[in-house]
Design a protein around this motif. Structure first.
Motif, short mmCIF file in Angstrom:
data_model
loop_
_atom_site.label_atom_id
_atom_site.label_comp_id
_atom_site.label_asym_id
_atom_site.label_seq_id
_atom_site.Cartn_x
_atom_site.Cartn_y
_atom_site.Cartn_z
N ALA A 199 0.24 2.15 7.60
CA ALA A 199 0.12 0.74 7.18
C ALA A 199 0.68 -0.15 8.27
O ALA A 199 1.63 0.22 8.98
CB ALA A 199 0.84 0.51 5.86
N THR A 249 -13.44 -2.53 3.53
CA THR A 249 -13.04 -1.13 3.47
C THR A 249 -14.12 -0.31 4.14
O THR A 249 -15.31 -0.47 3.85
CB THR A 249 -12.87 -0.66 2.01
OG1 THR A 249 -11.90 -1.48 1.36
CG2 THR A 249 -12.43 0.79 1.94
N GLN A 287 -1.56 11.62 4.69
CA GLN A 287 -0.90 10.64 5.56
C GLN A 287 -1.61 9.28 5.49
O GLN A 287 -2.84 9.21 5.55
CB GLN A 287 -0.86 11.10 7.01
CG GLN A 287 -0.11 10.12 7.92
CD GLN A 287 -0.17 10.51 9.39
OE1 GLN A 287 -0.88 11.45 9.77
NE2 GLN A 287 0.57 9.80 10.22
N ARG A 288 -0.83 8.23 5.36
CA ARG A 288 -1.34 6.86 5.40
C ARG A 288 -0.50 6.04 6.38
O ARG A 288 0.72 6.10 6.36
CB ARG A 288 -1.29 6.20 4.02
CG ARG A 288 -1.50 4.69 4.06
CD ARG A 288 -1.53 4.07 2.69
NE ARG A 288 -2.80 4.35 2.03
CZ ARG A 288 -3.12 3.91 0.81
NH1 ARG A 288 -2.23 3.20 0.12
NH2 ARG A 288 -4.29 4.19 0.27
N GLY A 295 -11.64 5.51 5.48
CA GLY A 295 -10.23 5.51 5.11
C GLY A 295 -9.50 4.26 5.53
O GLY A 295 -8.29 4.16 5.32
N SER A 297 8.52 8.30 4.54
CA SER A 297 8.02 7.10 5.23
C SER A 297 8.91 6.79 6.42
O SER A 297 10.15 6.83 6.32
CB SER A 297 8.00 5.89 4.28
OG SER A 297 7.07 6.06 3.24
N GLY A 327 0.78 -1.23 0.00
CA GLY A 327 0.00 0.00 0.00
C GLY A 327 0.81 1.27 0.00
O GLY A 327 0.24 2.36 0.08
N SER A 328 2.13 1.16 -0.08
CA SER A 328 2.95 2.38 -0.14
C SER A 328 3.89 2.24 -1.32
O SER A 328 4.83 1.45 -1.29
CB SER A 328 3.74 2.56 1.16
OG SER A 328 4.56 1.44 1.41
N SER A 370 4.34 4.73 8.60
CA SER A 370 3.54 5.92 8.30
C SER A 370 4.18 6.65 7.13
O SER A 370 5.39 6.85 7.10
CB SER A 370 3.47 6.84 9.52
OG SER A 370 2.66 7.97 9.24
N LYS A 387 -4.45 -0.70 6.11
CA LYS A 387 -4.04 0.63 5.67
C LYS A 387 -5.10 1.63 6.14
O LYS A 387 -6.30 1.39 5.98
CB LYS A 387 -3.90 0.70 4.15
CG LYS A 387 -2.90 -0.28 3.56
CD LYS A 387 -2.71 -0.09 2.06
CE LYS A 387 -3.97 -0.48 1.28
NZ LYS A 387 -4.15 -1.93 1.23
N TRP A 388 -4.65 2.73 6.69
CA TRP A 388 -5.58 3.75 7.21
C TRP A 388 -5.14 5.11 6.67
O TRP A 388 -4.04 5.58 6.96
CB TRP A 388 -5.58 3.75 8.73
CG TRP A 388 -6.49 4.80 9.32
CD1 TRP A 388 -7.67 5.27 8.80
CD2 TRP A 388 -6.27 5.51 10.54
NE1 TRP A 388 -8.22 6.23 9.62
CE2 TRP A 388 -7.38 6.40 10.71
CE3 TRP A 388 -5.29 5.49 11.51
CZ2 TRP A 388 -7.48 7.24 11.80
CZ3 TRP A 388 -5.40 6.33 12.61
CH2 TRP A 388 -6.49 7.19 12.74
N ASP A 389 -5.98 5.70 5.84
CA ASP A 389 -5.72 7.04 5.33
C ASP A 389 -6.17 8.04 6.38
O ASP A 389 -7.35 8.41 6.47
CB ASP A 389 -6.46 7.26 4.01
CG ASP A 389 -5.88 6.44 2.88
OD1 ASP A 389 -4.67 6.15 2.92
OD2 ASP A 389 -6.64 6.04 1.98
#
Length: 759
Positions: free
Chosen positions: A302, A238, A299-300, A241, A360, A48-49, A350, A292-294
């Motif tokens: 994981a 999902t 900012q995300r 976010g 990151s 996810g990044s 993050s 994963k949290w937006d």
């Protein structure tokens, strides 16, 4: 013989839901909404990044599940060795699930004793086993793979073992791969394989994906059946976010890999084996949670957490090296091992996507416990060279290993200009490897295996990418990676007490961790439908870990000094209408860069160099080539789809000659007392594939491997042969020094049917 194909109770329960209607299907957007596809590459272990491919300062390679399907490869290792540029396979065990894979002169192998230099990740979890850093290809669920990414170089963000590169595997989800499919395939070598997958959406935000695979085959060599069972399930949802999924991977396999064959027996019958059995039973269950949290638009966060249980049991029927009538009448020996591994870990990261920075920060903790037990029982070799009438087994080694690794990392991609990006990254690794000699403590064995070693290192990397034009990108990178010795290596590092891998272990002088520094530079571009790339690289290993053989399957691990890999990579591909093609050339020079004395009694030059006067030693000098690595590779692929119903494909690969193990000094020559040279000849192989959609949702597919039935060998070693051409055991004073080779499979054909129940 392999067990009959039968689905496990777990698989039956999971696929009971197939009767329910699938959720919403993918719908192609209108032509006016289609835009150019931007390929996103993950640049850290956590899913996810990622960043756009043109901003990655390395010659990265990718493949999708469609590429795997078109190639019709037998498994992931077969696909990588056949289709991916720069990847070569050594079939040293003679089993398609037990290949050594080499990339840029570094190896990922399921065999203990092979210096490991590639890390492999499945959905953020490193699947190199803790006990020997080996990679069991049969434990990776091939039907569940969505994308394969090969990131070259000593990328520090991927942690331990990332010396030559990181192989990153992403698995399928029900919302990205909806639908229900089933296939059955059969053909040469008694191979029968059944595969089924099911993906669907659950409500408005959930998803479910299931995959099961069962394979039986007799093998093309004598007494070589194998059985593979794989199951995979992933469910998630999902919400706003937050995106999460929980994946279960399970495998229960029995593999027969009967290894190398001496020249004398090879000339009489390529299908026969040396001694038997050589059986590996692998059983693994892994549970992995990814989220994963937006947090905001910039900012995300994981996270990955996992539990992994892996059990491996081996049974090797070997020649008794102590056979010497009348004092020792037993001609064979059964070597058994049992390895139990329990691993767990947690990683957090993050990522902030700012105006000129993509920053990151991450941290990870991994721990693994392993228990290893080896027994030996002398017996007799029968007419098929199997060990029978074995005596009561005696324990040779019994150890517990503990590995704990804590790491923190940071990466920042800085936009120096709209077309110029600077990538900086670093990872600090703290690894503790501990072994406890339970055999000495509880059974009174004459072993000294207690050890407690700690390895710390800060590994940096820096790279630049410049989009010189919309069609041309220039990149360069400097990086450093490390590998800490595993419990098996710490337990087998005394030259006075050689180990029979994966067998008896003895006292262990301390080993240093391997440090690899890599420099890479290249260009990539596109013009119309043509895509091309070119790259140069150089990697240097310091304190490289090698397994020093004594010529009779025994040896010890040693910090060697320096080794170097340098090379050139060229590639081009194009897709236009019904026709697509790919062409790649790779040149590799992999050499020793420090002098050493290596044991190789079967080398004709042993004992002839004053620098290494012992009669069983050879002198290796800087510039001598590393064994098992062809200098030149050329791969070509062609796909022609004249209509939606038809597709024809061809994969051609040519590899140059290579040095065999035991001829590291390159001076071995065949003669009256030495049968076979110290090299393997180059070869070229052609595979053909075809698929035909006979009806809506029904596809017939087939593959012909090694179309011209070439007799090739991809692995070799110098050793001592105890048998004559008819397979009769000779007196010890008649044993001959020969080249042993891993013969490649003859021409083979498979045919299958796939049904898509949603068409």
């Amino acid at each position: 013989m392999p067990a009959p194909l039968r689905p496990s109770a777990l698989a039956l329960a999971a696929f009971a839901c197939l009767a329910a209607p699938a959720g919403a299907q993918n719908v192609s957007p209108p032509a006016t909404e289609r835009v150019e596809r931007i390929e996103i590459i993950g640049i850290s272990p956590l899913p996810g990044s990622g960043v756009a491919r043109d901003r990655v300062p390395a010659n990265v390679q990718t493949a999708t599940d469609e590429d795997l399907r078109r190639s019709q490869s037998r498994n992931l290792a077969d696909f990588l060795g056949t289709a991916l540029p720069g990847v070569s396979a050594n079939e040293i065990q003679g089993n398609p699930y037990q290949m050594d894979l080499n990339f840029r002169g570094f190896t990922a192998s399921p065999l203990l004793g092979t210096p490991q230099g590639l890390s492999v990740y499945q959905d953020g979890v490193r699947v190199n086993e803790a006990f020997g850093d080996v990679v069991a290809w049969d434990l990776i669920p091939q039907a569940a793979i969505a994308q394969v990414t090969l990131l070259p170089g000593a990328n520090p963000l991927f942690g331990l073992n990332t010396l030559g590169g990181a192989l990153v595997l992403e698995t399928k989800r029900g919302d990205t791969h909806p639908g229900t499919e089933a296939s059955i395939e059969g053909g040469s070598f008694g191979r029968v394989e059944v595969e089924a997958t099911h993906g669907r959406r659950l409500g408005d935000s959930g998803h479910l994906f299931l995959a099961a695979d069962a394979m039986n085959e007799d093998g093309w060599r004598d007494h070589s059946p194998s059985r593979v069972r794989q199951f995979f399930a992933k469910a998630g949802a999902t919400a706003g976010g937050l995106d999460w999924d929980l994946a279960l991977t399970h495998a229960d396999n029995t593999l027969i890999g009967n290894g190398l064959l001496p020249e004398t027996l090879l000339a009489a019958d390529r299908e026969q084996i040396y001694t038997r059995p050589d059986r590996t039973s692998n059983k693994m269950t892994m549970l992995a949670l990814n989220g994963k949290w937006d947090v905001s638009a910039t900012q995300r966060i994981a996270a990955t957490a996992y539990l992994r249980h892996a059990d491996a049991d081996t049974l090797n029927g070997d020649l008794n090296d102590d056979y010497d009538p009348p004092d020792v009448e037993e001609t064979g020996v059964e070597n058994r091992t049992s390895t139990r591994q329990r691993g767990s870990g947690l990683a957090l990261q993050s990522t902030w996507a700012l105006e000129k920075h993509r920053l990151s920060l991450g941290a990870a903790y991994d721990r693994a416990r392993s228990r290893f037990r080896q027994t030996e029982a002398e017996g007799m070799l029968d007419a098929t060279r199997a060990v029978v009438d074995a005596e009561e087994a005696e324990v040779d080694a019994w150890i517990s290993g503990h590995t704990r690794s804590t790491s923190v990392w940071a990466a920042d991609q800085i936009a120096l200009a709209p077309t110029l990006q600077l990538t900086l990254s670093a990872r600090w690794q703290n690894t503790q490897v501990k072994t406890v000699d339970r055999g000495r403590a509880e059974l009174g064995l004459d072993t000294e295996l207690d050890a407690d070693a700690r390895y710390r290192k800060l590994n940096p990397a820096a790279g630049l990418t410049w989009q010189a034009s919309p069609a041309l990108t220039v990149f360069g990178q400097l990086s450093q990676g490390t590998r800490a010795p595993s419990p098996i290596e710490l337990g087998c590092s005394d030259p006075d007490n050689a180990c029979v891998l994966p067998n008896a272990l003895q006292s262990d002088p301390p080993l240093k961790q391997v440090v690899t520094r890599t420099a890479e530079a290249g260009v990539r571009g596109r013009s119309g439908g043509l895509r091309w790339n070119a790259a140069l690289f150089a990697s240097e290993n310091r304190d490289d870990l090698l397994f020093i053989s004594n010529g009779r399957a025994a040896g010890y691990f040693k910090n060697f000094g320096k080794t170097r890999r340098q090379g050139l990579e060229l590639g081009a591909s194009r897709s236009s209408g019904a026709l697509s093609w790919q062409l790649a050339y790779n040149w590799l020079r992999a050499t020793f860069e420090s002098p050493a004395c290596l044991v190789s009694e079967a080398n004709s030059s042993a004992g002839t160099d004053p620098a290494c006067p012992a009669e069983d030693e050879i002198a290796v000098r800087p510039g001598d080539r590393l064994p098992g690595l062809p200098a030149h590779q050329l791969k070509a692929a062609l796909q022609w789809a004249p209509s939606q119903a038809w597709s024809l494909g061809a994969h051609w690969r040519a590899l140059s000659s290579q040095t065999v193990r035991g001829n590291e000094n390159g001076r071995h020559e065949a003669g009256d007392d030495y049968i076979g040279s110290g090299r393997l000849g180059g070869y070229a192989l052609l595979d053909l594939t075809a698929s035909w959609r006979v009806a809506d949702g029904v596809e017939v597919f087939g593959r012909i491997a090694n179309v011209f039935d070439r007799e090739v060998a991809s692995a070799g070693a110098l050793g001592e042969n105890a048998f004559d051409a008819r397979g009769n055991l000779l007196a010890p004073d008649q044993w001959t020094n020969e080249r042993f080779v891993g013969p490649g499979a003859p021409r083979a054909m498979w045919l299958g049917v796939r049904v898509d129940f949603d068409r």
